[in-house]
Enzyme design. Structure first.
Site, PDB file in Angstrom:
ATOM      1  N   CYS A 123      43.842  31.265  41.228  1.00 15.31           N
ATOM      2  CA  CYS A 123      43.728  32.695  41.274  1.00 15.31           C
ATOM      3  C   CYS A 123      43.382  32.502  42.760  1.00 15.31           C
ATOM      4  CB  CYS A 123      42.554  33.101  40.387  1.00 15.31           C
ATOM      5  SG  CYS A 123      42.214  34.822  40.945  1.00 15.31           S
ATOM      6  N   CYS A 134      37.141  49.502  44.641  1.00 23.44           N
ATOM      7  CA  CYS A 134      37.123  49.934  43.329  1.00 23.44           C
ATOM      8  C   CYS A 134      35.473  49.817  42.767  1.00 23.44           C
ATOM      9  CB  CYS A 134      37.796  49.005  42.350  1.00 23.44           C
ATOM     10  SG  CYS A 134      39.807  49.281  42.925  1.00 23.44           S
ATOM     11  N   CYS A 361      37.570  37.513  36.894  1.00 18.95           N
ATOM     12  CA  CYS A 361      38.058  38.631  37.469  1.00 18.95           C
ATOM     13  C   CYS A 361      36.931  39.709  38.048  1.00 18.95           C
ATOM     14  CB  CYS A 361      38.894  39.154  36.579  1.00 18.95           C
ATOM     15  SG  CYS A 361      40.710  39.083  36.879  1.00 18.95           S
TER      16      CYS A 361
END
Ligand code: SAH
Length: 395
Positions: A123, A134, A361
């Site tokens: 990643c 966000c 994440c």
């Protein structure tokens, strides 16, 4: 939700900071050959350097196919070290490793290498920080420091491939098979360098990493013009859209870019991508307790996606520091999955690797981890965003 959670501005244009030293991976093959010729060497040495770079060879002494008296100069001129390891952290019995990198100007980014029985995925980060704001994402709360260069992005994947080849993760030597742009940053806000990175990932070895299109995933908040541009470029990688809400009212707050491009427009662009590539796109949806996990939202999402070439990837929220939100409880997760499946939408719940090292994440927030390196948030201009996102400093 509290005001503090929505206070950050959207940032499209990365602040101009020091451009990293020239690197072979930023150049086309022709440019690299010309650069080598300028150093008084035959042009084919550019190919030799590329071979070393993509194999993860950084020490000039090991570049034995180059003349001994030219190795140092060639490597210095075209393969400068752009990424310095600050530290590695491992989790999941040595099968997940997060690396904190320092860039030439002190900016920090992270990448996470995850080994599974059948594959190894890295990643990677495309920006230092992120301008998309966000409120549930640790990187989003940092603001945008700068775009990474192609070589800085590619270097993370090359390092992961070398780590796999050298058996640095538990389980012995292996092969890097997948790359996901789900680290720090919004890849489509740094479009030209990300596109260059895609080329490097997909080009067969020894001039690239030789990955397959389906095993590379670009994840985006939904920058519609850039999705359309990607659709036209013909690199049929997997597209992931971070939706997080099926309705504009909620998505305006969870993914602030929704105030520019609405749910319907984002899904239309993803559908066009799927039609062009024949590839199913994935809809990312972080399940946040009592925020976006209600049964009626599952039904709305089901109606939105039924019959489309899409599947839903639910991610139980990884809580981030200072956020009042947490993951949906299991029964709510199960109900959400059941309703989507009943609507005929393929749905999976993501396993969250690396949570205990803040490597999952939305948890990447490198600047918070090393004192004295500020991240810079710049207010977004009140004009309409340029269609060519991230055009500043492009080739
Ligand atoms: N900017 C890109 C890629 C980076 S984030 C994007 O938004 O798609 C990769 C994925 O992690 C995105 O789907 C993002 O919405 C999700 N994510 C961010 N914060 C999270 C969190 N706290 N918990 C779970 N998923 C999160």
């Amino acid at each position: 939700m509290g005001d503090a959670m929505t206070a950050l501005p959207l940032v499209f244009d990365a602040p101009r900071r020091g451009i990293p030293p020239r690197h072979l991976a930023d150049l086309t093959r022709e440019e690299a050959r010309a650069a080598v010729a300028e150093l008084g060497q035959p042009a084919f040495r550019a190919d030799q350097l590329a071979r070393h770079f993509y194999r993860g060879v950084a020490d000039p002494a090991q570049m034995t196919d180059l003349p001994a008296d030219a190795r140092e100069a060639l490597a210095e001129a075209l393969l400068p070290g752009l990424l310095t390891v600050v530290r590695h952290q491992t989790a999941d019995n040595g099968r997940t490793r997060k690396t904190l990198w320092r860039l030439h100007d002190g900016a920090l980014v992270e990448s996470v290498l995850m080994r599974y029985p059948d594959r190894a995925t890295v990643c990677i980060s495309s920006q230092a920080g992120c301008g998309m704001a966000c409120p549930f994402c640790a990187t989003g709360q940092q603001g945008l420091t700068r775009n990474l260069s192609a070589a800085e992005i590619i270097g993370q994947a090359v390092a992961a491939a070398a780590a796999m080849a050298n058996g640095e993760l538990d389980g012995g030597p292996g092969r890097l098979s997948n790359v996901v742009f789900m680290g720090m940053g919004e890849p489509l806000a740094n479009y030209p360098r990300v596109r260059k990175t895609l080329d490097a990932l997909l080009t067969p070895a020894p001039h690239g990493l030789g990955l397959s299109q389906r095993s590379v995933t670009v994840s985006t908040v939904g920058l519609v013009p850039a999705i359309r541009r990607l659709t036209e470029e013909g690199r049929n990688v997997t597209l992931a859209v971070s939706l997080h809400a099926p309705d504009d009212e909620l998505r305006d707050t969870l993914v602030p870019i929704n105030t520019r491009w609405k749910v319907g427009e984002v899904i239309d662009a993803a559908d066009a991508y799927a039609r062009k590539t024949g590839r199913r796109y994935s809809v990312e949806y972080a399940l946040i307790r009592d925020v976006n996990d209600q049964p009626f939202r599952a039904d709305l999402l089901g109606r939105l996606l039924a019959g489309k070439l899409a599947h839903v990837n639910l991610i139980p929220l990884n809580p981030t520091p200072g956020s009042p939100w947490d993951a949906s409880p299991l029964p709510a997760q199960r109900e959400f999955v059941a309703r989507l499946r009943a609507a005929g939408v393929a749905t999976t719940v993501r396993d969250t690797r690396g949570q205990d090292i803040d490597g999952a994440c939305g948890q990447l927030a490198a600047a918070d981890q090393v004192a004295g390196v500020p991240s810079v948030a710049v207010p977004v201009p009140s004009v309409e965003p340029p269609v060519e996102l991230g055009a500043e400093g492009d080739e």
